[in-house]
Write an enzyme that holds these catalytic residues in place. Structure first.
Site, PDB file in Angstrom:
ATOM      1  N   ALA A   1       0.837  -1.198   0.000  1.00 42.92           N
ATOM      2  CA  ALA A   1       0.000   0.000   0.000  1.00 42.92           C
ATOM      3  C   ALA A   1       0.870   1.247   0.000  1.00 42.92           C
ATOM      4  CB  ALA A   1      -0.930   0.008   1.223  1.00 42.92           C
ATOM      5  N   ASP A   2       0.280   2.346  -0.417  1.00 40.59           N
ATOM      6  CA  ASP A   2       0.956   3.634  -0.374  1.00 40.59           C
ATOM      7  C   ASP A   2      -0.092   4.709  -0.127  1.00 40.59           C
ATOM      8  OD1 ASP A   2       3.698   4.995  -0.986  1.00 40.59           O
ATOM      9  OD2 ASP A   2       2.195   6.229  -1.997  1.00 40.59           O
TER      10      ASP A   2
END
Length: 202
Positions: free
Chosen positions: A76-77
């Site tokens: 994720a970011d």
């Protein structure tokens, strides 16, 4: 409790050392391993924040997945944007104060991209929450910056920490603001049949 078959399934790999993302994996009782990839998080010229977080999540998952074939990788970011201007992690206390003064007294967006990958199977999504901060005085922003909490947080604040004192309301998922869109992730994992493998969910 998971049945016996789940005990023989390799756990997914979380491509992050973020304590917020580890919190959600543990809260969901999903066993996992951690592998922290190194990715250049610099936005590309003209890149919008939604595209950026998906690209970076996918890059993280690819780096980890290549050296861990046949394993599911979760990456994720997260970034903060105001008026489509991306706010990354502050480089100094003064930079954190600048970011806070830019977003105080108004709304901004928190975008979290997520990638679920195994070999050639790649699934991506992005979720967005609108966060409204109360008006802040500069001395309040300086007080918060001095706490050290903003220094590794996109946008210069942690909604699950001291900065909760500044938040007026959130429209959307609080988990997305924390950096892991758990509602969207769980729906994707359920659709792929992974929750049965990972936690024994019927």
């Amino acid at each position: 409790m998971p049945d016996d078959i789940t005990l023989h399934v390799p756990p997914p790999i979380l491509a992050s050392v973020s304590p917020r993302r580890r919190h959600w994996m543990e809260a969901l009782h999903i066993p996992y391993e951690v592998w922290a990839p190194e990715v250049d998080e610099t936005p590309r010229p003209g890149e919008d924040p939604e595209s950026m977080v998906v690209r970076l999540a996918q890059a993280k998952a690819e780096i980890v997945g290549i050296v861990n074939p046949d394993r599911w990788v979760i990456a994720a970011d997260t970034t903060v944007a105001v008026d489509h201007h991306i706010l990354g992690k502050p480089v100094s206390e003064a930079d954190a104060v600048r970011m806070l003064m830019l977003i105080q007294g108004r709304s901004h967006q928190v975008h979290t991209g997520l990638c679920l990958r195994r070999n050639s199977e790649v699934y991506t999504l992005v979720d967005t929450a609108n966060v409204f901060l109360r008006p802040l005085q500069k001395k309040q922003a300086e007080w918060y910056a001095a706490s050290g909490e903003p220094m590794d947080k996109a946008g210069g604040y942690a909604a699950q920490g001291i900065a909760a004192l500044f938040i007026e309301r959130i429209e959307g998922s609080f988990a997305t603001v924390m950096g892991f869109p758990v509602e969207r992730f769980s729906e994707l994992a359920r659709r792929l049949g992974l929750l049965g493998l990972w936690v024994g969910m019927p």
